[in-house]
Design a protein around this motif. Structure first.
Motif, PDB file in Angstrom:
ATOM      1  N   LYS A   1       0.834  -1.195   0.000  1.00 43.37           N
ATOM      2  CA  LYS A   1       0.000   0.000   0.000  1.00 43.37           C
ATOM      3  C   LYS A   1       0.871   1.248   0.000  1.00 43.37           C
ATOM      4  O   LYS A   1       1.969   1.257   0.551  1.00 43.37           O
TER       5      LYS A   1
ATOM      6  N   ASP B   1       1.166  -4.866   3.473  1.00 49.00           N
ATOM      7  CA  ASP B   1      -0.212  -4.919   3.956  1.00 49.00           C
ATOM      8  C   ASP B   1      -0.289  -5.214   5.455  1.00 49.00           C
ATOM      9  O   ASP B   1      -1.142  -4.689   6.148  1.00 49.00           O
TER      10      ASP B   1
ATOM     11  N   LEU C   1       0.091  -2.039   7.632  1.00 49.71           N
ATOM     12  CA  LEU C   1      -0.797  -0.916   7.336  1.00 49.71           C
ATOM     13  C   LEU C   1      -1.540  -0.393   8.565  1.00 49.71           C
ATOM     14  O   LEU C   1      -1.549   0.811   8.821  1.00 49.71           O
TER      15      LEU C   1
ATOM     16  N   VAL D   1      -4.994   5.830   1.634  1.00 46.01           N
ATOM     17  CA  VAL D   1      -4.336   4.548   1.381  1.00 46.01           C
ATOM     18  C   VAL D   1      -4.720   4.087  -0.020  1.00 46.01           C
ATOM     19  O   VAL D   1      -5.901   3.990  -0.343  1.00 46.01           O
TER      20      VAL D   1
END
Length: 112
Positions: free
Chosen positions: A2, A67, A70, A93
């Motif tokens: 991300k 991920d 995050l 995001v």
């Protein structure tokens, strides 16, 4: 992976940088920007004349994260950048399809 983009108040940059380092973020890009949201700017007095400042100084931070990291990154930025006042900023995001390190040709998580 991300891409986390944060818009924050400039004086909170060091706090956010430290918080991101503590959760394991290894690199980031910082850009000085101007903008407004619900804050809508403010009026200032300069040499006796009043004028409106529509675009307020902000700092934009971009970092690519796995991920699994995050949620920790979002929480760290939210806590570090929070003043409880209008204009604290936003976190965006987006999904990264591909990341390539130019020097070595590494891709994905290894490139970050």
């Amino acid at each position: 992976m991300k891409l986390v983009t944060c818009i924050i108040k400039p004086f909170k940059l060091d706090d956010v940088r430290e918080a991101l380092s503590e959760v394991g973020v290894q690199g980031m890009t910082v850009i000085e920007v101007k903008g407004f949201g619900r804050q809508k700017g403010h009026t200032e007095l300069y040499r006796g004349a009043e004028y409106v400042v529509d675009f307020l100084p902000k700092v934009k931070i971009e970092t690519a994260v796995d991920d699994g990291l995050l949620d920790q990154v979002i929480e760290a930025v939210s806590k570090a950048a929070n003043t409880g006042k209008v204009g604290d900023g936003k976190i965006f995001v987006t999904t990264l399809d591909e990341v390539v390190r130019i020097r070595t040709g590494e891709t994905g998580s290894e490139a970050v």
